[in-house]
Motif scaffolding. Sequence first.
Motif, short mmCIF file in Angstrom:
data_model
loop_
_atom_site.label_atom_id
_atom_site.label_comp_id
_atom_site.label_asym_id
_atom_site.label_seq_id
_atom_site.Cartn_x
_atom_site.Cartn_y
_atom_site.Cartn_z
N SER A 133 57.97 87.59 33.02
CA SER A 133 56.54 87.90 33.10
C SER A 133 55.83 87.31 31.89
O SER A 133 56.24 87.59 30.75
CB SER A 133 56.33 89.41 33.15
N VAL A 134 54.82 86.50 32.14
CA VAL A 134 54.08 85.85 31.06
C VAL A 134 52.59 85.95 31.32
O VAL A 134 52.16 86.36 32.40
CB VAL A 134 54.48 84.36 30.93
N GLN A 135 51.82 85.56 30.32
CA GLN A 135 50.36 85.50 30.43
C GLN A 135 49.95 84.10 30.88
O GLN A 135 50.67 83.12 30.65
CB GLN A 135 49.73 85.81 29.09
N ALA A 136 48.78 84.01 31.48
CA ALA A 136 48.24 82.71 31.85
C ALA A 136 48.14 81.82 30.61
O ALA A 136 47.74 82.28 29.54
CB ALA A 136 46.86 82.87 32.48
N GLY A 137 48.57 80.57 30.77
CA GLY A 137 48.58 79.63 29.67
C GLY A 137 49.91 79.52 28.94
O GLY A 137 50.13 78.58 28.17
N ASP A 138 50.80 80.48 29.19
CA ASP A 138 52.11 80.46 28.55
C ASP A 138 53.04 79.46 29.23
O ASP A 138 52.71 78.85 30.25
CB ASP A 138 52.74 81.85 28.60
N THR A 168 56.35 85.80 37.06
CA THR A 168 55.11 86.56 37.20
C THR A 168 54.15 86.09 36.12
O THR A 168 54.53 85.99 34.95
CB THR A 168 55.38 88.06 37.06
N VAL A 169 52.91 85.79 36.52
CA VAL A 169 51.91 85.31 35.57
C VAL A 169 50.67 86.18 35.71
O VAL A 169 50.07 86.26 36.79
CB VAL A 169 51.54 83.84 35.82
#
Length: 124
Positions: A11-16, A121-122
Motif C-alpha cells: 500500500s502506497v500513496q499516489a506518486g510513490d 494499493t494506491v
Amino acid sequence: QVQLVESGGGSVQAGDSLRLSCAASGFDFSNYFMAWFRQAPGKNREFVASIIANGDWTDYADSVRGRFTITRDNTKNAVYLQMNSLSPEDAAVYYCAARYYGGNYYETSAYDYWGQGTQVTVSS
C-alpha cells in the motif's frame, strides 16, 4: 514443478514507487518471454509490460509507458517491474506470466504459466 512467485506489492500513496519481483523455477526461464499483467476489481486482466528472453526488447501498455520499467535477470531466474509515479488507477493485483512461443503477447491466452499475484494499493 513450475512456479512463478510475485513479491513486492503493498500500500502506497499516489506518486510513490514500488518494485515488484517475480521468482521463476521449474522451467527454462532464460528461453521464455516474460510479462506483467494486472487485474483491478471488476475488470479484465490487462497487459502491463513484457520483455523478451534476452532482455533486449520490451513493450508497455500506453497507460504505464514512461512510468514503469520491466527488467529481468536470467542468472537469478527473476523478472522485475519498477513502478514510479503510481496513481490510484494503478491499483490492482499484479501477475507475472511466462510465454514460450506463439499468440499475441498482450493477450492472456498467449501465456503458459502464471503466478498467484501480488496486491498493489494506491491511495490518493
